[in-house]
Design an enzyme around this catalytic site. Structure first.
Site, PDB file in Angstrom:
ATOM      1  N   ARG A 142       0.841  -1.217   0.000  1.00 55.30           N
ATOM      2  CA  ARG A 142       0.000   0.000   0.000  1.00 55.30           C
ATOM      3  C   ARG A 142       0.868   1.254   0.000  1.00 55.30           C
ATOM      4  O   ARG A 142       0.438   2.319  -0.397  1.00 55.30           O
ATOM      5  CB  ARG A 142      -0.967  -0.016   1.198  1.00 55.30           C
ATOM      6  CG  ARG A 142      -1.876   1.186   1.268  1.00 55.30           C
ATOM      7  CD  ARG A 142      -3.097   0.960   2.149  1.00 55.30           C
ATOM      8  NE  ARG A 142      -2.801   0.231   3.359  1.00 55.30           N
ATOM      9  CZ  ARG A 142      -2.148   0.725   4.424  1.00 55.30           C
ATOM     10  NH1 ARG A 142      -1.755   1.975   4.435  1.00 55.30           N
ATOM     11  NH2 ARG A 142      -1.928  -0.030   5.477  1.00 55.30           N
ATOM     12  N   TYR A 150     -20.001  13.215 -14.254  1.00 56.11           N
ATOM     13  CA  TYR A 150     -20.205  11.782 -14.066  1.00 56.11           C
ATOM     14  C   TYR A 150     -21.009  11.573 -12.769  1.00 56.11           C
ATOM     15  O   TYR A 150     -20.694  12.157 -11.729  1.00 56.11           O
ATOM     16  CB  TYR A 150     -18.845  11.066 -14.013  1.00 56.11           C
ATOM     17  CG  TYR A 150     -18.980   9.587 -13.819  1.00 56.11           C
ATOM     18  CD1 TYR A 150     -19.652   8.803 -14.749  1.00 56.11           C
ATOM     19  CD2 TYR A 150     -18.462   8.972 -12.698  1.00 56.11           C
ATOM     20  CE1 TYR A 150     -19.798   7.450 -14.559  1.00 56.11           C
ATOM     21  CE2 TYR A 150     -18.600   7.610 -12.501  1.00 56.11           C
ATOM     22  CZ  TYR A 150     -19.274   6.854 -13.440  1.00 56.11           C
ATOM     23  OH  TYR A 150     -19.423   5.519 -13.258  1.00 56.11           O
ATOM     24  N   ASP A 209     -11.301  15.908 -15.606  1.00 55.66           N
ATOM     25  CA  ASP A 209     -11.557  14.500 -15.917  1.00 55.66           C
ATOM     26  C   ASP A 209     -11.505  14.370 -17.439  1.00 55.66           C
ATOM     27  O   ASP A 209     -12.387  14.844 -18.149  1.00 55.66           O
ATOM     28  CB  ASP A 209     -12.929  14.077 -15.364  1.00 55.66           C
ATOM     29  CG  ASP A 209     -13.198  12.586 -15.565  1.00 55.66           C
ATOM     30  OD1 ASP A 209     -12.634  12.000 -16.511  1.00 55.66           O
ATOM     31  OD2 ASP A 209     -14.003  12.011 -14.797  1.00 55.66           O
ATOM     32  N   LYS A 240     -11.131   2.637 -18.815  1.00 58.69           N
ATOM     33  CA  LYS A 240     -11.652   2.863 -20.165  1.00 58.69           C
ATOM     34  C   LYS A 240     -10.534   2.676 -21.198  1.00 58.69           C
ATOM     35  O   LYS A 240      -9.940   1.613 -21.243  1.00 58.69           O
ATOM     36  CB  LYS A 240     -12.323   4.230 -20.212  1.00 58.69           C
ATOM     37  CG  LYS A 240     -13.302   4.480 -19.036  1.00 58.69           C
ATOM     38  CD  LYS A 240     -14.453   3.525 -19.084  1.00 58.69           C
ATOM     39  CE  LYS A 240     -15.399   3.479 -17.895  1.00 58.69           C
ATOM     40  NZ  LYS A 240     -15.341   4.417 -16.818  1.00 58.69           N
TER      41      LYS A 240
HETATM   42  N1  PLP Z   1     -15.140   9.614 -14.962  1.00 56.82           N
HETATM   43  C1  PLP Z   1     -15.809   9.332 -16.090  1.00 56.82           C
HETATM   44  C2  PLP Z   1     -15.944  10.378 -17.138  1.00 56.82           C
HETATM   45  C3  PLP Z   1     -16.385   8.067 -16.269  1.00 56.82           C
HETATM   46  O1  PLP Z   1     -17.051   7.793 -17.401  1.00 56.82           O
HETATM   47  C4  PLP Z   1     -16.244   7.098 -15.247  1.00 56.82           C
HETATM   48  C5  PLP Z   1     -16.855   5.744 -15.375  1.00 56.82           C
HETATM   49  O2  PLP Z   1     -17.668   5.498 -16.233  1.00 56.82           O
HETATM   50  C6  PLP Z   1     -15.555   7.439 -14.088  1.00 56.82           C
HETATM   51  C7  PLP Z   1     -15.003   8.697 -13.985  1.00 56.82           C
HETATM   52  C8  PLP Z   1     -15.393   6.458 -12.947  1.00 56.82           C
HETATM   53  O3  PLP Z   1     -14.442   5.501 -13.279  1.00 56.82           O
HETATM   54  P1  PLP Z   1     -14.428   3.999 -12.656  1.00 56.82           P
HETATM   55  O4  PLP Z   1     -15.631   3.301 -13.176  1.00 56.82           O
HETATM   56  O5  PLP Z   1     -13.124   3.469 -13.156  1.00 56.82           O
HETATM   57  O6  PLP Z   1     -14.462   4.149 -11.179  1.00 56.82           O
END
Ligand code: PLP
Length: 391
Positions: A55, A108, A180, A205
């Site tokens: 960790r 999100y 993001d 992704k």
């Molecule tokens: N940010 C965006 C734009 C997303 O589309 C997502 C997930 O779909 C996330 C953050 C969160 O990511 P995770 O599913 O890896 O926790």
């Protein structure tokens, strides 16, 4: 390899950063490390650089972080077990009780949820605004604003936010600007070069690229990244596992190649959909018809990403959207994005079902809107599937 500026993105991505003799970062499967003696143990706890505990640090995770930092043009990066682990850790490390966050209305859903739920309970206040309008963000700034968080391009209609304009707003407010950039990937957008302080990805992704691993990563200056690591990884424990780190490093090696193909597929599908009378609306940042195409050309690189949104023409849009969704055969009905397969979502039935139809209309989300997360298949096969489903 050297990480000089002279190498192109494609080359840096293909080589990655890996120390020692191994060409690819080995998977270090150990939670703890052996100390030679008391002096060695003490030295490691004093920060000699020797390993201690997973960790605290793991070489497989470090290899992924360093490769990602190079691609974002960042001093440092810190990896997490998911994108949400990364986002929540940035908020937790940056904002305290009584302090304030500005976030986009169209963010999100889970990001909105952590701000409205756990962080609000701890005394963090958030103002949600239309972040595509820099003046609206500037107007929301308060004396205690510590964080401006944005998403560009944003789900699901691919609205863009002007990173450079918001970097100015953040600087004037003494706040941190977090972008993001999941939809763009480092291949198409490098927010730090436009003045952002931090960039975050759901590495689940396109960075993974194969739909088989969860991860998150934040890149920025070394001081902020260390504070986020201390809070999110070492204290809160949102750790990336070494096996997942290996998969993410491997994903980065082919990121440029995959995004080149996926974004070319997306651009071609967007063009064909826009010219098709069976389709009433297409949103793709690369189309001249996108309301923020000029901004996209300014802040996105090497194309415009692999996400396309469109609406089927007809008097009953909800039914038309659902019918098309049901008829697709090759394109897969699933959430997520950045996979090798093309995936489709119907936001009104799923991700945005909790909003009223009026709220959806206000957010530009038509009842029949479909979102494509375009993959790396043959574009002719993808078009054949869409064409058949459009009937
Ligand atoms: N940010 C965006 C734009 C997303 O589309 C997502 C997930 O779909 C996330 C953050 C969160 O990511 P995770 O599913 O890896 O926790």
């Amino acid at each position: 390899m050297s990480t000089d500026d002279e190498w192109s993105f494609e080359t840096l991505a293909a080589h990655g950063v890996s120390d020692g003799e191994a060409l690819q970062p080995p998977i270090h499967l150990t939670t703890a490390y052996r100390f030679d003696d008391a002096a060695d143990a003490a030295a490691r706890f004093q920060g000699s650089g020797g390993e201690i505990y997973q960790r605290w640090r793991n070489p497989s995770v470090v290899a992924f972080e360093r490769s990602l930092a190079v691609l974002e043009g960042a001093e440092a990066a810190v990896a997490f077990g998911s994108g949400m682990g990364a986002i929540a850790s940035v908020i937790g490390a940056t904002v305290g009780a009584g302090e304030h966050v500005v976030a986009p209305l169209s963010v999100y859903a889970e990001t909105a949820k952590v701000l409205r739920g756990p962080f609000a309970r701890l005394g963090v206040r958030t103002t949600f605004v239309d972040a595509t309008d820099p003046a609206a963000v500037a107007a929301a700034i308060e004396p205690d604003t510590r964080l401006i968080t944005i998403e560009t391009p944003a789900n699901p209609v691919l609205a863009l936010t002007d990173i450079a304009a918001l970097a100015e707003v953040a600087r004037a407010a003494g706040a941190t600007l977090l972008v993001d950039s999941t939809f763009a990937t480092p291949y198409h957008q490098r927010p730090l070069a436009h003045g952002a302080d931090l960039v975050v990805h759901s590495a689940t992704k396109a960075i993974s690229g194969h739909g088989d691993v969860l991860g998150g990563v934040v890149a920025g200056d070394a001081e902020r990244i260390e504070a986020i690591r201390d809070h999110g990884v070492r204290a809160m424990g949102a750790v990336l596992a070494p096996q997942a780190a290996y998969s993410l490093s491997r994903g980065l090696r082919t990121l440029a190649l995959r995004m080149e193909r996926a974004s070319a597929n997306a651009a071609e599908l967007a063009r064909r959909l826009e010219n098709d009378p069976r389709v009433s609306l297409v949103r793709y940042p690369g189309l001249a018809s996108h309301p923020q195409h000029a901004l996209a050309a300014r802040q996105m690189d090497r194309g415009f990403g692999a996400m396309v949104a469109f609406e089927v023409a007809g008097t009953e849009p909800l039914e038309a959207g659902r019918r098309l969704y049901d008829r697709l055969g090759l394109i897969v009905r699933a959430v997520s994005l950045g996979d090798t397969h093309t995936l489709v979502t119907h936001p009104a039935s799923t991700t945005h079902a909790s909003m009223s139809p009026e709220q959806r209309v206000a957010a530009g989300i038509g009842e029949g809107l479909l979102r494509l997360a375009v993959g790396i298949e043959s574009v002719e096969d993808l078009w054949r599937d869409l064409d058949r489903a459009l009937g």
